[in-house]
Design a protein around this motif. Structure first.
Motif, PDB file in Angstrom:
ATOM      1  N   ARG A  14      68.683  45.577  43.667  1.00 24.63           N
ATOM      2  CA  ARG A  14      67.336  45.070  43.926  1.00 24.63           C
ATOM      3  C   ARG A  14      66.502  46.076  44.714  1.00 24.63           C
ATOM      4  N   MET A  15      67.062  46.609  45.798  1.00 18.86           N
ATOM      5  CA  MET A  15      66.339  47.619  46.566  1.00 18.86           C
ATOM      6  C   MET A  15      66.266  48.934  45.805  1.00 18.86           C
ATOM      7  N   GLY A  16      67.280  49.220  45.007  1.00 20.63           N
ATOM      8  CA  GLY A  16      67.270  50.448  44.224  1.00 20.63           C
ATOM      9  C   GLY A  16      66.077  50.524  43.292  1.00 20.63           C
ATOM     10  N   HIS A  17      65.764  49.419  42.622  1.00 16.85           N
ATOM     11  CA  HIS A  17      64.617  49.391  41.705  1.00 16.85           C
ATOM     12  C   HIS A  17      63.308  49.640  42.460  1.00 16.85           C
ATOM     13  N   LEU A  18      63.170  49.032  43.631  1.00 18.12           N
ATOM     14  CA  LEU A  18      61.957  49.238  44.425  1.00 18.12           C
ATOM     15  C   LEU A  18      61.853  50.680  44.908  1.00 18.12           C
ATOM     16  N   LEU A  19      62.982  51.256  45.289  1.00 22.07           N
ATOM     17  CA  LEU A  19      62.982  52.643  45.749  1.00 22.07           C
ATOM     18  C   LEU A  19      62.583  53.599  44.631  1.00 22.07           C
ATOM     19  N   VAL A  20      63.045  53.340  43.417  1.00 21.04           N
ATOM     20  CA  VAL A  20      62.653  54.178  42.276  1.00 21.04           C
ATOM     21  C   VAL A  20      61.134  54.199  42.144  1.00 21.04           C
ATOM     22  N   GLU A  21      60.513  53.037  42.257  1.00 17.16           N
ATOM     23  CA  GLU A  21      59.056  52.946  42.132  1.00 17.16           C
ATOM     24  C   GLU A  21      58.351  53.648  43.289  1.00 17.16           C
ATOM     25  N   SER A 221      58.426  39.481  56.887  1.00 18.97           N
ATOM     26  CA  SER A 221      58.361  40.333  55.700  1.00 18.97           C
ATOM     27  C   SER A 221      58.208  39.430  54.481  1.00 18.97           C
ATOM     28  N   PHE A 222      57.199  39.708  53.667  1.00 18.59           N
ATOM     29  CA  PHE A 222      56.948  38.904  52.475  1.00 18.59           C
ATOM     30  C   PHE A 222      57.416  39.600  51.197  1.00 18.59           C
ATOM     31  N   ASP A 223      57.690  40.897  51.302  1.00 20.44           N
ATOM     32  CA  ASP A 223      58.067  41.679  50.126  1.00 20.44           C
ATOM     33  C   ASP A 223      59.019  42.783  50.575  1.00 20.44           C
ATOM     34  N   ARG A 224      60.168  42.892  49.920  1.00 23.12           N
ATOM     35  CA  ARG A 224      61.141  43.927  50.278  1.00 23.12           C
ATOM     36  C   ARG A 224      60.604  45.337  50.066  1.00 23.12           C
ATOM     37  N   ARG A 225      59.529  45.447  49.322  1.00 25.75           N
ATOM     38  CA  ARG A 225      58.964  46.769  49.052  1.00 25.75           C
ATOM     39  C   ARG A 225      58.601  47.503  50.345  1.00 25.75           C
ATOM     40  N   VAL A 226      58.251  46.751  51.389  1.00 21.38           N
ATOM     41  CA  VAL A 226      57.870  47.398  52.640  1.00 21.38           C
ATOM     42  C   VAL A 226      59.017  48.235  53.198  1.00 21.38           C
ATOM     43  N   TYR A 227      60.259  47.803  52.967  1.00 19.26           N
ATOM     44  CA  TYR A 227      61.411  48.572  53.434  1.00 19.26           C
ATOM     45  C   TYR A 227      61.568  49.853  52.608  1.00 19.26           C
ATOM     46  N   ALA A 228      61.323  49.745  51.306  1.00 23.61           N
ATOM     47  CA  ALA A 228      61.424  50.915  50.434  1.00 23.61           C
ATOM     48  C   ALA A 228      60.361  51.949  50.784  1.00 23.61           C
TER      49      ALA A 228
END
Length: 255
Positions: A14-21, A221-228
């Motif tokens: 899940r975090m991997g996909h966000l990190l790719v983006e 945190s509302f979206d894990r993207r902030v961590y990425a």
């Protein structure tokens, strides 16, 4: 100008996909990643050593059991490492510290910029509100799949309180899991309560409770993207640093 090559441990997660983006959005080059179940459209390396060899920096949000091996690979290959996994055991933390003697290593349980600022503010509040007058209680809630408690962010909050009061968290003490007839609250220790349910990304509240007033500090945190996003920022920063163990406060230049 040569693009920074960023690798991702657990690229199919899940975090991997966000990190790719986020790697693409930041203008870096995705070198590839490691994956337990394979991943489409990206280079998947057979092991961590191969990933580090092909990358300028590697980001890891996998799990505590993989952190030790990935930190060791970073040290062997000599590449910066960004670690965002919580719940590490003392032995795993020791492995991370050992790797940081060889490579730049940014380790944080929360890469969100606002949370990083909050930790600095907590120290100031704790220094001004002594434990004899204000009890510190931390309440956190996460999705039902989270496996560690208290969360890494909650522990970082507790560490910030302790630093503000001139001690370590171990010296201050932690209280959690109150149940039954516990007697009066002790003065000094920090209380922790962990809630789990639904798909909550992460909510943390620190309460300083005094006799006639209290103040609460909350991060949601509302979206894990902030961590990425924060981890990719840390990757660019770490690529320019000397070996050492760093936090997001140093990445953001917060004293």
């Amino acid at each position: 100008m040569t693009k920074l090559r960023i690798g991702i441990a657990g690229i199919s997660g899940r975090m991997g996909h966000l990190l790719v983006e986020e790697v693409a959005a930041a203008g870096a080059e995705l070198s590839g990643g490691t994956a337990r179940h394979g991943a489409e459209g990206v280079t998947v390396f057979p092991d961590a050593d191969a990933l580090f060899a092909a990358s300028d920096v590697v980001i890891d949000f996998t799990n505590a059991s993989a952190a030790e091996a990935n930190a060791a690979a970073a040290a062997r290959v000599g590449k910066p490492f960004i670690l965002g996994t919580s719940g590490l055991s003392p032995a795993q933390e020791a492995a991370v510290e050992a790797a940081a003697k060889v490579v730049p290593l940014v380790y944080s349980s929360n890469f969100a910029p606002a949370a990083t600022v909050l930790f600095a503010l907590i120290e100031k509040f704790a220094a001004a509100l002594p434990p004899e007058q204000f009890d510190a209680e931390i309440v956190e809630m996460h999705h039902r799949q989270k496996v560690d408690a208290p969360s890494g962010t909650a522990i970082m909050m507790g560490q910030a309180v302790a630093r503000g009061r001139g001690k370590t968290l171990a010296e201050v003490g932690m209280e959690s899991g109150r149940d039954g007839h516990t007697g009066p609250r002790a003065t000094g220790p920090i209380g922790f309560a962990a809630l789990r349910g639904g798909q909550v990304v992460g909510e943390h509240t620190l309460l300083f409770a005094g006799r006639s007033e209290h103040v609460s500090l909350t991060h949601r945190s509302f979206d894990r993207r902030v961590y990425a996003t924060g981890a990719v920022q840390a990757a660019f920063w770490a690529a320019r640093q000397q070996p050492g163990l760093y936090s997001m406060r140093q990445v953001m230049g917060i004293a």
